[in-house]
Design a protein around this motif. Structure first.
Motif, PDB file in Angstrom:
ATOM      1  N   GLU A  29       0.839  -1.205   0.000  1.00  0.00           N
ATOM      2  CA  GLU A  29       0.000   0.000   0.000  1.00  0.00           C
ATOM      3  C   GLU A  29       0.868   1.247   0.000  1.00  0.00           C
ATOM      4  O   GLU A  29       1.911   1.285   0.633  1.00  0.00           O
ATOM      5  N   ASN A  30       0.417   2.263  -0.713  1.00  0.00           N
ATOM      6  CA  ASN A  30       0.970   3.599  -0.569  1.00  0.00           C
ATOM      7  C   ASN A  30      -0.178   4.585  -0.715  1.00  0.00           C
ATOM      8  O   ASN A  30      -1.337   4.193  -0.742  1.00  0.00           O
ATOM      9  N   ASP A  31       0.091   5.859  -0.837  1.00  0.00           N
ATOM     10  CA  ASP A  31      -0.974   6.859  -0.873  1.00  0.00           C
ATOM     11  C   ASP A  31      -1.879   6.752  -2.090  1.00  0.00           C
ATOM     12  O   ASP A  31      -3.047   7.123  -2.033  1.00  0.00           O
ATOM     13  N   ASN A  32      -1.376   6.238  -3.196  1.00  0.00           N
ATOM     14  CA  ASN A  32      -2.125   6.248  -4.453  1.00  0.00           C
ATOM     15  C   ASN A  32      -2.723   4.903  -4.857  1.00  0.00           C
ATOM     16  O   ASN A  32      -3.627   4.868  -5.670  1.00  0.00           O
TER      17      ASN A  32
END
Length: 54
Positions: free
Chosen positions: A36-39
């Motif tokens: 997972e990351n912000d986008n």
């Protein structure tokens, strides 16, 4: 012989890919990973299976 195959959810759902792949193989285990990351979020699986009699 014990083998592995990697799958990614970038194009089609993992369960759909794995079910289609293991139809004629002896499943040993499945390891899942979520990145997972912000986008975006990506799901990955490593399928461990037995191929043949060895």
């Amino acid at each position: 012989m014990i083998k592995t195959k990697e799958f990614s959810s970038l194009k089609t759902p993992l369960d759909e890919q794995i079910n289609k792949f293991i139809k004629d193989k002896e499943l040993i285990d499945i390891k899942y990973q979520v990145n997972e990351n912000d986008n975006w979020t990506s799901h990955h699986a490593l399928v461990i299976y037995k191929d043949g009699d060895k």
